[in-house]
Design a protein around this motif. Structure first.
Motif, short mmCIF file in Angstrom:
data_model
loop_
_atom_site.label_atom_id
_atom_site.label_comp_id
_atom_site.label_asym_id
_atom_site.label_seq_id
_atom_site.Cartn_x
_atom_site.Cartn_y
_atom_site.Cartn_z
N ASP A 28 10.08 -44.49 -44.49
CA ASP A 28 10.72 -45.24 -43.42
C ASP A 28 11.09 -46.62 -43.92
O ASP A 28 10.29 -47.28 -44.60
CB ASP A 28 9.79 -45.37 -42.20
CG ASP A 28 9.47 -44.02 -41.57
OD1 ASP A 28 10.40 -43.19 -41.47
OD2 ASP A 28 8.31 -43.80 -41.20
N VAL A 29 12.29 -47.06 -43.59
CA VAL A 29 12.80 -48.34 -44.08
C VAL A 29 13.11 -49.27 -42.91
O VAL A 29 13.83 -48.89 -41.98
CB VAL A 29 14.07 -48.14 -44.93
CG1 VAL A 29 14.58 -49.49 -45.44
CG2 VAL A 29 13.81 -47.18 -46.08
N LEU A 30 12.54 -50.47 -42.96
CA LEU A 30 12.96 -51.53 -42.05
C LEU A 30 14.07 -52.30 -42.74
O LEU A 30 13.91 -52.78 -43.86
CB LEU A 30 11.80 -52.49 -41.73
CG LEU A 30 10.64 -51.97 -40.87
CD1 LEU A 30 9.65 -53.09 -40.62
CD2 LEU A 30 11.13 -51.39 -39.57
N THR A 31 15.21 -52.43 -42.10
CA THR A 31 16.31 -53.19 -42.66
C THR A 31 15.95 -54.68 -42.66
O THR A 31 14.99 -55.09 -41.99
CB THR A 31 17.57 -52.99 -41.82
OG1 THR A 31 17.35 -53.55 -40.52
CG2 THR A 31 17.92 -51.50 -41.70
N PRO A 32 16.71 -55.52 -43.37
CA PRO A 32 16.44 -56.95 -43.32
C PRO A 32 16.44 -57.51 -41.89
O PRO A 32 15.64 -58.39 -41.57
CB PRO A 32 17.56 -57.55 -44.17
CG PRO A 32 17.82 -56.49 -45.20
CD PRO A 32 17.70 -55.21 -44.44
N ARG A 33 17.32 -57.00 -40.99
CA ARG A 33 17.29 -57.46 -39.59
C ARG A 33 16.02 -57.01 -38.90
O ARG A 33 15.36 -57.80 -38.21
CB ARG A 33 18.52 -56.93 -38.84
CG ARG A 33 18.52 -57.25 -37.35
CD ARG A 33 18.43 -58.75 -37.07
NE ARG A 33 18.44 -59.05 -35.65
CZ ARG A 33 18.23 -60.28 -35.14
NH1 ARG A 33 17.98 -61.30 -35.96
NH2 ARG A 33 18.28 -60.48 -33.84
N GLN A 34 15.65 -55.75 -39.10
CA GLN A 34 14.40 -55.26 -38.52
C GLN A 34 13.20 -55.99 -39.11
O GLN A 34 12.21 -56.24 -38.42
CB GLN A 34 14.29 -53.76 -38.74
CG GLN A 34 15.30 -52.93 -37.97
CD GLN A 34 15.34 -51.48 -38.41
OE1 GLN A 34 15.09 -51.18 -39.58
NE2 GLN A 34 15.65 -50.58 -37.48
#
Length: 265
Positions: A28-34
């Protein structure tokens, strides 16, 4: 080994959640915004600090990856504790991956070509034949790598069912020569589960049940499994291998970014 002439060959397979695995990988990846929103919430909850994520450049902070996987996914080093809870050597307590000496995982490499071997277990006689072919017998401290051709099937179901492993006498031969680390491009240093079980059902001989791993209960050694790119090595020897395992406390294995170092001076 001069750095200006050093060539580094990647011998590692990737941890890739898009590929088939018996134990699936979750990535699972959190984007830079997330990541900005996550950081702001964490700072507020744990430290009582306030920062509006929109005050950050482009409203972004740092990406974040969360993975769920076994230590046997991708290229990894098996520790003695992986082979069983008790050992017949030393104090009887097999060492975990974080307890292994780092000097085991850097040294001269020897690659043996077993690409002609069918699915099943390769014996000591086949290894001796390869020693004669390349004109070199492994020496103490050398890291032996087995090129079985299995890496070509990585990412498929067949990668886990169609490959060549070693039998007990073959492993003992290498250990008797002073080898402490044995690597393979296959899923396991033992033959595939189906082959092992079929031979056991046919013979009733317990010595065919994962002998490469079982030997590790009597002899302290490590395996590198799921190597890749062994065909890129410049020759059967004349290179160094670095395969330092990740330091996971109390673990039976640790991932490694295995590489070969070739001095082209």
């Amino acid at each position: 080994m001069g750095s200006e002439t050093l060539r580094i060959i990647d011998l590692s397979s990737a941890v890739d959640s898009s590929l088939y695995e018996p134990d699936p990988v979750t990535h699972d990846v959190l984007t830079p915004r997330q990541g900005a929103l996550h950081m702001s919430a964490e700072m507020r909850e744990h430290f009582g600090l306030e920062l509006d994520p929109d005050e950050l450049p482009d409203g972004e902070f740092l990406s974040l990856d969360r993975l769920a996987l076994t230590t046997h996914t991708g290229t990894h080093v098996d520790a003695p504790s992986h082979y069983g809870s008790r050992a017949s050597y030393g104090d009887g307590e097999p060492r975990h991956i974080d307890q292994m000496p780092l000097d085991w995982f850097f040294g001269p490499g020897v690659v043996l070509d077993l690409t002609d071997a069918p699915t099943g277990a390769v014996g000591a006689a086949r290894l001796k034949k390869e020693f004669a072919r390349i004109g070199h017998t492994p020496e103490p401290g050398e890291i032996v790598l087995l090129n079985t051709g299995a890496a070509a099937r990585a990412g498929t179901r067949e990668y886990f069912t169609e490959f060549a492993g070693l039998d007990g006498p073959a492993v003992r031969l290498l250990l008797d020569l002073g080898v402490r680390v044995i690597g393979t491009d296959a899923f396991s240093l033992d033959a595939p589960f189906g082959d092992v079980i079929a031979r056991y059902r046919a013979t009733g001989d317990r010595s065919v049940l994962w002998p490469a791993h079982v030997v590790g209960r009597d002899r302290e050694y490590c395996q590198i499994e799921r190597l890749a790119n062994l065909e890129a090595l410049p020759g059967p020897y004349g290179f160094q291998v670095a395969c330092f395992p990740v330091k996971i406390a109390g673990a039976g294995a640790g991932w490694t970014r295995a590489v070969a170092l070739v001095d082209e001076q």
